[in-house]
Scaffold this active site. Structure first.
Site, short mmCIF file in Angstrom:
data_model
loop_
_atom_site.label_atom_id
_atom_site.label_comp_id
_atom_site.label_asym_id
_atom_site.label_seq_id
_atom_site.Cartn_x
_atom_site.Cartn_y
_atom_site.Cartn_z
N GLY A 111 41.27 -43.37 -13.81
CA GLY A 111 41.79 -42.12 -13.25
C GLY A 111 40.98 -40.93 -13.72
O GLY A 111 40.71 -40.00 -12.94
N THR A 112 40.60 -40.94 -14.98
CA THR A 112 39.84 -39.81 -15.53
C THR A 112 38.51 -39.65 -14.80
O THR A 112 38.11 -38.53 -14.45
CB THR A 112 39.60 -40.03 -17.05
OG1 THR A 112 40.88 -40.19 -17.68
CG2 THR A 112 38.85 -38.88 -17.68
N ASN B 257 52.94 -36.70 -15.35
CA ASN B 257 53.04 -37.90 -16.20
C ASN B 257 54.10 -37.77 -17.28
O ASN B 257 54.67 -38.75 -17.71
CB ASN B 257 51.68 -38.22 -16.83
CG ASN B 257 50.99 -37.02 -17.39
OD1 ASN B 257 50.70 -36.06 -16.67
ND2 ASN B 257 50.72 -37.04 -18.68
N CYS C 171 50.91 -36.94 -29.23
CA CYS C 171 50.49 -37.85 -30.31
C CYS C 171 49.60 -38.95 -29.76
O CYS C 171 48.79 -39.50 -30.50
CB CYS C 171 51.70 -38.45 -31.00
SG CYS C 171 52.75 -39.35 -29.89
N1 PLP Z 1 46.14 -38.48 -14.55
C1 PLP Z 1 47.41 -38.74 -14.90
C2 PLP Z 1 48.53 -37.97 -14.26
C3 PLP Z 1 47.68 -39.71 -15.86
O1 PLP Z 1 48.94 -39.97 -16.21
C4 PLP Z 1 46.59 -40.41 -16.44
C5 PLP Z 1 46.83 -41.39 -17.51
O2 PLP Z 1 47.76 -41.25 -18.29
C6 PLP Z 1 45.29 -40.11 -16.01
C7 PLP Z 1 45.10 -39.13 -15.06
C8 PLP Z 1 44.10 -40.81 -16.57
O3 PLP Z 1 44.00 -42.12 -16.06
P1 PLP Z 1 43.11 -43.21 -16.82
O4 PLP Z 1 43.88 -43.60 -18.04
O5 PLP Z 1 42.97 -44.32 -15.85
O6 PLP Z 1 41.82 -42.56 -17.13
#
Ligand code: PLP
Length: 399
Positions: free
Chosen positions: A71-72, A150, A324
């Site tokens: 996701g990042t 999240n 954390c």
């Molecule tokens: N965006 C949101 C809303 C998330 O909750 C997360 C992960 O917690 C990410 C992006 C990042 O995803 P990844 O862990 O696959 O890099």
């Protein structure tokens, strides 16, 4: 000790069917999908099937799906990809409650030649759309607003946001990592230009994600290398994980109705019982516009970390509102943006369920959590006020 896993917004169990879909691509079909030979070609076909499965879950065309590593990466690719394609536009609009993948990137950009407008939220975690309309300018390259939060599960009205962004002539990216697989999405009739999703939040493996890029969007690749993903993301594809992500999307479609009913009922039951049994607790985030699996609770006069440690002793996995997980002692920027009082931010806990949770899991959390809060308040220097309230409510303080 039995583990009761209530931290599904952090990551999810890989579904057994997903593991099964991944396994052949390690030792049997291990060819490079870009190779000329048939052995590699059959692997490329599997990627196409997975692309179709991902597209079907979100109502996209398969050609609009680009596989990434997480996701990042998808968030970074979306924002950098649009900024590089529109170098004359140096303004970005985002919100104060984004995940660090967007939030920290925008902070970095604001220190490196870009102007960033951060939209605030109200006490329910909702955006003011008039403020959004006022923020988008002629030189706004991209508006990046998450689909669902999240930490609180709050869902933003993405189509309304998109309509404003379109009217102003800009591009909308949405981080839908927490929404995909939990609530229905249909990008075929949508104002969204780019959308991020991540495998490990919907019962696929960690280290795989996707970026939806609407046909016709001018986009410069973030990772420059080979011709993979139709020149939109260099790097040999992570075939086992992509195969698993495809399967996970197929399963998410199948279980979507259950997420809206059974999982939501579990969450509501959990939340209602905790609120009933523990005084000085608040539910953070909009009560209706919220993911069906998430509850974020703030217990006054106790530390979230202490709650987590005692839950952990019982085998219950949850998250706290202090960041954390990132190794920082900073209290949650999301709850602070919502104006949650400092004492309540520090005593916040997120419980997030999945289709693998049962009523027995929820009952166990209901049995364990209120006595933990009482025990911590007994030893808290601020606990006395609460004991007076508990007495008034007729709650026993014996744990
Ligand atoms: N965006 C949101 C809303 C998330 O909750 C997360 C992960 O917690 C990410 C992006 C990042 O995803 P990844 O862990 O696959 O890099």
């Amino acid at each position: 000790m039995k583990v009761v896993y209530a931290d599904n917004n952090a990551t999810t169990m890989v579904a057994p069917e997903v593991v099964e879909a991944m396994l052949p691509y390690f030792t049997q079909y291990y060819g490079n999908p870009s190779s000329m030979h048939t052995f590699g070609g059959q692997v490329a076909k599997k990627i196409d099937i997975a692309r179709q499965q991902v597209a079907e879950l979100i109502g996209a065309d398969p050609t609009e799906i680009v596989f990434t590593s997480c996701g990042t990466e998808s968030d970074n690719a979306a924002i950098w990809g649009i900024l590089r394609a529109n170098p004359h536009k140096r303004h970005i609009v985002t919100s104060r409650v984004e995940h660090p993948a967007v939030y920290n990137l925008c902070k970095y950009l604001s220190q490196n030649g870009y102007q960033v407008t951060e939209l605030g939220v109200d006490s329910n975690g909702m955006l003011n759309l008039d403020e959004l309309a006022g923020a988008v300018r002629e030189d706004t390259a991209i508006v990046s607003i998450m689909y669902a939060n999240n930490e609180t599960g709050v869902i933003f009205p993405i189509e309304e946001i998109g309509a404003i962004v379109k009217q102003k002539g800009s591009i909308l990216h949405t981080d839908a990592v927490q929404a995909v697989g939990k609530i229905p999405l249909n990008l075929s009739h949508s104002t969204v230009d780019l959308l991020t999703l991540s495998g490990h939040k919907l019962h696929a493996a960690k280290g795989v994600g996707a970026l939806f890029i609407r046909k016709g969007t001018t986009f410069t690749p973030f990772i420059i290398g080979g011709h993979q993903e139709k020149n939109r993301r260099g790097g040999t594809e992570n075939v086992p994980s992509i195969s698993g992500l495809g399967k996970a999307c197929e399963l998410a479609k199948k279980y979507m109705a259950e997420e809206q009913t059974r999982v939501k009922e579990l969450r509501d039951n959990l939340e209602n019982e905790i609120v009933k049994r523990a005084p000085d607790v608040r539910v953070n985030g909009h009560k209706i516009n919220r993911l069906p699996n998430t509850t974020n609770l703030s217990f006054e006069f106790v530390e979230g970390e202490a709650i987590l440690l005692l839950l952990n002793e019982k085998g219950i996995c949850a998250s706290s509102g202090s960041a954390c997980t990132s190794g920082s002692l900073e209290p949650s920027h999301v709850l602070r943006a919502m104006g949650v009082p400092f004492t309540a931010v520090h005593g916040s806990v997120r419980l997030s369920l999945s289709r693998y949770n049962t009523m027995a899991d929820v009952d166990f959390i209901i049995e364990c959590l209120p006595p933990i809060i009482r025990r911590l308040r007994e030893i808290s220097p601020y606990g006395r006020e609460t004991k007076v309230k508990e007495h008034a409510m007729g709650v026993s303080t014996k744990s």
